[in-house]
Design a protein around this motif. Sequence first.
Motif: not given
Length: 281
Positions: A82-84, A114-119, A129-134
């Motif tokens: 879903p991240l694609r 705000k989106g990165m705050d959620v991340v 985890f790290v891949p999703e953060v990247l």
Amino acid sequence: MNQPADTNDLPVRVRRAAWLARAAFLLVFAINVQCAASFVLWPDVYAPSFEVAGVPGAAAVQGLGIAFLMWNATYPAVIASPLRFRAVAVIVLVQQAIDEGIPAQTILTEGLLKGMDVVGEKFKNNEIFVPEVLVAARAMNMGVALLKPLLAAQGVKASGKVCIGTVQGDLHDIGKNLVKMMMEGKGLEVVDLGTDVSPENFVRTAKEQNCQVICCSALLTTTMDVMGEVVKEAEREGIRDKVKIMVGGAPVTDAFAKSIGADAYTPDAASAADVAAQFCA
């Protein structure tokens, strides 16, 4: 700005780009599977070449083929994730917000940051985890790139300035890069000094660029003591009372940070970003 549930909600040109990217993934997947299957089914054909390269015999070729097949098993998951193509969606949505006349500052603070705050919160709670953060950080940076000219024209400045680097003698940078991304997600300007950074370089950069925080990273126990030298160098240069010094990395502890006179130790990238933002407030 509402994020679309899927790429079908995006404009035609974006959906076309998404399908082309998916086709490229599938092509690479097919080629890799073909090569791996050849190694497994006909190892004797490839064995001479691998013996020349210093790898012994057909058994090694078969092992390589099996490993290759296992690695390629991740491709369908990547394609279906879903991240694609979220970065593409961010670009489209940011441009749409700009076209609608929403101020760049609002898009940045109420949308991207705000989106990165959620991340960051999900990362701290081990929900991602790290891949999703990247992936998220890359998407955010693409959106920020569209906003930078508008923010500069409006005189909007970062909420603070940080210099970061891996200390002298240490060439590891994965953790440092992750911290940098999370700090940028907090609206901070980050000066990345890279790896093998001397105490003098940390302090000189902080002085010349008016950084409020110095962030030192280390993965090796043999390089941890350089962090203490950074603190001493800041004292020698007369800026210790003007700058906060943060330390982190696998071997670093809160007790060690206190022993060298650092201002803060954080165990993960999200926490580091939170503390840096507080120091710059």
